[in-house]
Write an enzyme that holds these catalytic residues in place. Structure first.
Site, PDB file in Angstrom:
ATOM      1  N   ASP A 116      49.282  71.618  65.638  1.00 53.45           N
ATOM      2  CA  ASP A 116      50.507  70.857  65.900  1.00 53.45           C
ATOM      3  C   ASP A 116      51.240  70.646  64.584  1.00 53.45           C
ATOM      4  O   ASP A 116      50.914  71.263  63.566  1.00 53.45           O
ATOM      5  CB  ASP A 116      50.145  69.518  66.543  1.00 53.45           C
ATOM      6  CG  ASP A 116      49.445  68.613  65.557  1.00 53.45           C
ATOM      7  OD1 ASP A 116      48.800  69.153  64.625  1.00 53.45           O
ATOM      8  OD2 ASP A 116      49.556  67.380  65.673  1.00 53.45           O
ATOM      9  N   GLU A 174      47.131  63.802  75.585  1.00 58.22           N
ATOM     10  CA  GLU A 174      47.752  64.875  74.814  1.00 58.22           C
ATOM     11  C   GLU A 174      49.181  65.156  75.276  1.00 58.22           C
ATOM     12  O   GLU A 174      50.056  65.430  74.460  1.00 58.22           O
ATOM     13  CB  GLU A 174      46.908  66.157  74.906  1.00 58.22           C
ATOM     14  CG  GLU A 174      45.588  66.085  74.136  1.00 58.22           C
ATOM     15  CD  GLU A 174      45.794  65.831  72.647  1.00 58.22           C
ATOM     16  OE1 GLU A 174      46.874  66.126  72.122  1.00 58.22           O
ATOM     17  OE2 GLU A 174      44.860  65.310  72.011  1.00 58.22           O
ATOM     18  N   CYS A 186      43.342  61.069  49.528  1.00 55.60           N
ATOM     19  CA  CYS A 186      43.014  62.162  50.441  1.00 55.60           C
ATOM     20  C   CYS A 186      41.621  62.733  50.178  1.00 55.60           C
ATOM     21  O   CYS A 186      41.284  63.064  49.033  1.00 55.60           O
ATOM     22  CB  CYS A 186      44.048  63.273  50.322  1.00 55.60           C
ATOM     23  SG  CYS A 186      43.746  64.644  51.468  1.00 55.60           S
ATOM     24  N   ARG A 231      40.174  57.688  72.963  1.00 56.82           N
ATOM     25  CA  ARG A 231      38.953  58.175  72.328  1.00 56.82           C
ATOM     26  C   ARG A 231      37.721  57.453  72.859  1.00 56.82           C
ATOM     27  O   ARG A 231      36.628  57.601  72.321  1.00 56.82           O
ATOM     28  CB  ARG A 231      39.052  58.016  70.805  1.00 56.82           C
ATOM     29  CG  ARG A 231      40.046  58.979  70.185  1.00 56.82           C
ATOM     30  CD  ARG A 231      40.161  58.820  68.682  1.00 56.82           C
ATOM     31  NE  ARG A 231      41.086  59.809  68.118  1.00 56.82           N
ATOM     32  CZ  ARG A 231      41.517  59.807  66.872  1.00 56.82           C
ATOM     33  NH1 ARG A 231      41.093  58.866  66.039  1.00 56.82           N
ATOM     34  NH2 ARG A 231      42.348  60.730  66.452  1.00 56.82           N
ATOM     35  N   LEU A 256      59.587  57.069  78.190  1.00 56.67           N
ATOM     36  CA  LEU A 256      58.786  57.876  77.256  1.00 56.67           C
ATOM     37  C   LEU A 256      59.524  59.127  76.787  1.00 56.67           C
ATOM     38  O   LEU A 256      59.223  59.669  75.733  1.00 56.67           O
ATOM     39  CB  LEU A 256      57.470  58.300  77.914  1.00 56.67           C
ATOM     40  CG  LEU A 256      56.163  57.693  77.422  1.00 56.67           C
ATOM     41  CD1 LEU A 256      54.978  58.501  77.949  1.00 56.67           C
ATOM     42  CD2 LEU A 256      56.099  57.633  75.901  1.00 56.67           C
ATOM     43  N   CYS A 279      48.215  62.564  54.808  1.00 58.08           N
ATOM     44  CA  CYS A 279      49.092  63.712  54.552  1.00 58.08           C
ATOM     45  C   CYS A 279      50.353  63.565  55.396  1.00 58.08           C
ATOM     46  O   CYS A 279      50.685  64.413  56.213  1.00 58.08           O
ATOM     47  CB  CYS A 279      48.353  65.015  54.880  1.00 58.08           C
ATOM     48  SG  CYS A 279      49.126  66.488  54.149  1.00 58.08           S
ATOM     49  N   TYR A 282      48.675  74.506  71.779  1.00 57.73           N
ATOM     50  CA  TYR A 282      48.149  73.313  71.131  1.00 57.73           C
ATOM     51  C   TYR A 282      47.336  72.460  72.106  1.00 57.73           C
ATOM     52  O   TYR A 282      46.185  72.097  71.833  1.00 57.73           O
ATOM     53  CB  TYR A 282      49.265  72.447  70.514  1.00 57.73           C
ATOM     54  CG  TYR A 282      48.742  71.059  70.271  1.00 57.73           C
ATOM     55  CD1 TYR A 282      47.904  70.804  69.192  1.00 57.73           C
ATOM     56  CD2 TYR A 282      48.979  70.017  71.178  1.00 57.73           C
ATOM     57  CE1 TYR A 282      47.324  69.558  69.003  1.00 57.73           C
ATOM     58  CE2 TYR A 282      48.408  68.779  71.000  1.00 57.73           C
ATOM     59  CZ  TYR A 282      47.593  68.555  69.915  1.00 57.73           C
ATOM     60  OH  TYR A 282      47.009  67.334  69.748  1.00 57.73           O
ATOM     61  N   CYS A 295      43.304  70.899  47.516  1.00 61.23           N
ATOM     62  CA  CYS A 295      44.716  71.074  47.886  1.00 61.23           C
ATOM     63  C   CYS A 295      45.510  71.755  46.778  1.00 61.23           C
ATOM     64  O   CYS A 295      45.679  71.205  45.687  1.00 61.23           O
ATOM     65  CB  CYS A 295      45.341  69.723  48.232  1.00 61.23           C
ATOM     66  SG  CYS A 295      47.032  69.857  48.833  1.00 61.23           S
TER      67      CYS A 295
END
Length: 352
Positions: A134, A33, A198, A21, A76, A188, A116, A204
């Site tokens: 996802d 990703e 949350c 990020r 991985l 979540c 995705y 919700c």
DNA sequence: TACCCGTGGCA
DNA sequence: TTGCCAAGGGT
């Protein structure tokens, strides 16, 4: 307050500080990703850092060999991801001048990139309004709207995509999608969600009905197939006989000590001798067992025993096999549990 | 659609 | 120890 407003406010205060990020370079987002597919953040961190250190740009990766790329991916899992990423980057260099396209439909044409990943790259790197659905998003929206359909079904995913498009931030779609990831990872979560913390609790439906622990609905998975294997460790003049797995299938293209699948009633020594004689044209005698371990894949379980073997005679090796010196043991990508065996050999045999 | 494709953390 | 499961995609 809209869903997006509440979610983004929470994200800007509580979002995770992650290596990928730091900037919005599309190649770096792409790498992250792909590595994160079905893989936990903590497992990815070091691989991501090492990868970008070695392959900082699409051009740098495009020039690398598949074997070197696989070595950087070793451990991985899901190794076709690495092969596809290499092929995709080469395509970007050849077709797009080294720049990842910003259109989700074009991104998705790249090998290894599905709906995705295309949505994630487009929204995070280029601020495109695109869903990135996802497992986290399926879980979150199943609970938000009390969806009781199996999340493995395509129809359920389509329904969630439509809901995401109704609620996604038009100003910050990338942050919105990443906020959903963090919400799914921190609040979540799959079991015992932390609903009192949350930011979307007041929206919700599952929380209102107190059924959040029952969602999402997921079809049960098939039990893994049990496979028993015997592998032979042959040493001759300080070198070990190793073999490359086929280019397709499980652990494709990775290296291993020659191994055979054991049927009921098979004797390891006899099976192994046959393997070396027929497939590798080497005559060996099996000595003692030096390592036994169990290795579980997503759909298969190996029970593998390694035997030290005495080399007696043999012809020149074919292409898919070779003799590897102990200093070369770290230079090839190993197939699952064979890595442990290779490490043990390298450690046991100091350089002389 | 259903199956193939890895690995490690955790309850 | 066992089973579940995590930022999916290809076929």
């Amino acid at each position: 307050m809209t869903l997006a407003t509440q979610l983004l406010a929470w994200y800007y205060k509580n979002g995770r500080d992650l290596p990928w990020r730091r900037d919005k370079d599309a190649y770096k987002i792409w790498v992250s990703e792909i590595m994160l597919q079905q893989t936990r953040v903590e497992a990815v961190r070091d691989y991501y850092t090492r990868w970008l250190d070695r392959f900082p740009t699409p051009a740098a990766l495009a020039q690398a060999s598949e074997q070197e790329v696989l070595t950087y991916w070793q451990g991985l899992g899901y190794y076709s991801r690495a092969r596809h990423l290499l092929a995709g980057v080469r395509e970007v260099c050849a077709e797009y001048g080294g720049r990842v396209p910003d259109n989700p439909a074009l991104i998705q044409r790249l090998p290894g990139v599905g709906e995705y990943t295309a949505g994630a790259i487009a929204s995070i790197a280029y601020n495109q309004v695109a869903p990135a659905v996802d497992g986290n998003v399926l879980r979150i929206f199943s609970r938000l709207f009390c969806l009781e359909e199996d999340i493995a079904k395509t129809a359920t995913k389509r329904a969630v995509e439509r809901l995401v498009m109704q609620h996604i931030s038009r100003q910050c779609p990338g942050d919105f999608n990443q906020a959903l990831m963090d919400l799914g990872a921190m609040i979540c979560i799959p079991r015992r969600p932390r609903c009192p913390l949350c930011p979307l609790a007041d929206l919700c439906e599952a929380y209102r009905r107190e059924v959040q622990d029952m969602l999402p609905v997921r079809a049960p998975k098939k039990a893994p197939q049990l496979v028993t294997l015997a592998a032979g460790v042959v040493q001759r003049a300080g070198k070990f006989l190793v073999q490359q797995r086929p280019a397709t299938g499980l652990l494709a293209g990775m290296w291993e000590f020659p191994a055979t699948e054991m049927g009921a009633g098979d004797v390891a020594a006899a099976q192994l001798r046959e393997k070396f004689r027929c497939e590798l044209q080497q005559t060996v005698e099996i000595e003692e067992k030096i390592l036994q371990c169990r290795h579980t894949f997503s759909h298969r379980q190996w029970d593998i025993a390694f035997y030290r073997c005495q080399w007696l005679a043999g012809d020149k090796l074919r292409e898919q096999a070779c003799w590897l010196g102990k200093t070369e043991l770290g230079t090839v990508p190993w197939a699952g549990p064979h890595h442990k065996m290779a490490l043990a050999l390298a450690e046991r045999l100091p350089n002389k």
